[in-house]
Design a protein around this motif. Structure first.
Motif, short mmCIF file in Angstrom:
data_model
loop_
_atom_site.label_atom_id
_atom_site.label_comp_id
_atom_site.label_asym_id
_atom_site.label_seq_id
_atom_site.Cartn_x
_atom_site.Cartn_y
_atom_site.Cartn_z
N ALA A 18 34.10 35.50 54.89
CA ALA A 18 32.87 35.47 54.10
C ALA A 18 32.55 36.85 53.52
O ALA A 18 32.14 36.97 52.36
CB ALA A 18 31.71 34.96 54.95
N LEU A 19 32.73 37.90 54.31
CA LEU A 19 32.48 39.25 53.80
C LEU A 19 33.47 39.61 52.70
O LEU A 19 33.12 40.29 51.72
CB LEU A 19 32.56 40.26 54.94
N GLY A 20 34.72 39.16 52.84
CA GLY A 20 35.69 39.41 51.78
C GLY A 20 35.34 38.68 50.50
O GLY A 20 35.49 39.23 49.40
N ASP A 21 34.84 37.45 50.62
CA ASP A 21 34.40 36.71 49.44
C ASP A 21 33.22 37.40 48.76
O ASP A 21 33.16 37.49 47.53
CB ASP A 21 34.02 35.28 49.82
N ALA A 22 32.28 37.91 49.57
CA ALA A 22 31.15 38.63 49.00
C ALA A 22 31.60 39.90 48.29
O ALA A 22 31.10 40.24 47.20
CB ALA A 22 30.13 38.97 50.10
N ASN A 23 32.53 40.61 48.89
CA ASN A 23 33.06 41.82 48.26
C ASN A 23 33.78 41.50 46.94
O ASN A 23 33.66 42.23 45.96
CB ASN A 23 34.01 42.52 49.22
N ALA A 24 34.51 40.37 46.93
CA ALA A 24 35.21 39.97 45.71
C ALA A 24 34.22 39.62 44.60
O ALA A 24 34.41 39.99 43.43
CB ALA A 24 36.12 38.77 46.00
N VAL A 25 33.14 38.92 44.96
CA VAL A 25 32.13 38.57 43.97
C VAL A 25 31.46 39.82 43.41
O VAL A 25 31.27 39.96 42.18
CB VAL A 25 31.08 37.62 44.59
N ALA A 26 31.11 40.76 44.29
CA ALA A 26 30.46 41.99 43.83
C ALA A 26 31.39 42.81 42.95
O ALA A 26 30.98 43.34 41.90
CB ALA A 26 30.00 42.81 45.03
N THR A 27 32.65 42.94 43.35
CA THR A 27 33.61 43.72 42.56
C THR A 27 33.84 43.10 41.19
O THR A 27 33.87 43.80 40.16
CB THR A 27 34.94 43.83 43.32
N GLU A 28 33.96 41.78 41.15
CA GLU A 28 34.19 41.10 39.87
C GLU A 28 32.98 41.24 38.95
O GLU A 28 33.13 41.46 37.74
CB GLU A 28 34.48 39.63 40.14
N ALA A 29 31.78 41.12 39.52
CA ALA A 29 30.58 41.23 38.70
C ALA A 29 30.39 42.64 38.16
O ALA A 29 30.01 42.84 37.00
CB ALA A 29 29.36 40.79 39.50
#
Length: 201
Positions: A63-74
């Motif tokens: 879940a933390l990796g998914d959140a990091n991916a969303v933040a990085t992409e945005a």
């Protein structure tokens, strides 16, 4: 270094547990058998929690990796996000991932606290049972067990508990590390959807 410190703690705790077991049986085998009735349930509960916590920690890091991916992409595509006014969408996706990690972490903390409470309760119950039985034998049959031997047994039992708690803490740390490492290894083993070896040569 952390590895050296962990190895020192591991070796010291193992020596304390093994030495305490030998000296407990040497002091009084009857009290040893009575005291070790609590070891089985404690080991079983600790093993069950370790296996369950490994899965939960893997889900937390996912879940933390998914959140990091969303933040990085945005952040990398901030102009596109601003152009289509999708700030709320990106924020909601990030909050959903972090909330999932938080809920899993709270669940792990609650179950870990319950396991710790149960194992400590069993440990205290075993200590009270040792004092009750040993005190009764020491007062009624001092030729079989003296007060000094009862105190000596309690000291050895405390040494075993200290080493066991250290090993239990190390096991929990290894379990959490294994969950995080499994997430990293799974990412490394992922294959791209497009095979780079295919195509015209």
């Amino acid at each position: 270094s952390p590895i050296r410190t962990m190895l020192n703690s591991l070796i010291t705790s193992c020596i304390s547990v093994v030495g305490g077991l030998v000296m407990c049986f040497y002091t009084s085998w009857k009290l040893s058998i009575l005291a070790f009735t609590s070891i089985g349930p404690i080991i079983y509960l600790t093993g069950m929690y370790a296996s369950w916590s490994k899965v939960v920690n893997r889900e937390i890091w996912t879940a933390l990796g998914d959140a990091n991916a969303v933040a990085t992409e945005a952040i990398c595509n901030i102009r596109t996000v601003r152009a289509f006014s999708t700030e709320h969408l990106e924020r909601s996706k990030y909050q959903a991932s972090t909330s999932r990690a938080l809920n899993k972490g709270m669940k792990d903390a609650i179950v870990g606290g319950g396991t710790y409470l149960t194992t400590n309760g069993l440990d205290l119950g075993a200590g009270a049972l040792i004092l009750w039985y040993g005190g009764t034998v020491a007062m009624q049959q001092p030729d079989q067990l003296s007060v000094g031997e009862l105190v000596t047994f309690q000291l050895y039992w405390a040494m075993i508990n200290s080493g066991y708690k250290t090993l239990n803490s190390m096991l929990n740390n290894f379990t959490r590390a294994a969950g995080a490492a499994q997430r990293v290894v799974s990412l490394l083993d992922c294959l791209p959807e497009i095979d780079t070896n295919d195509g015209k040569k």
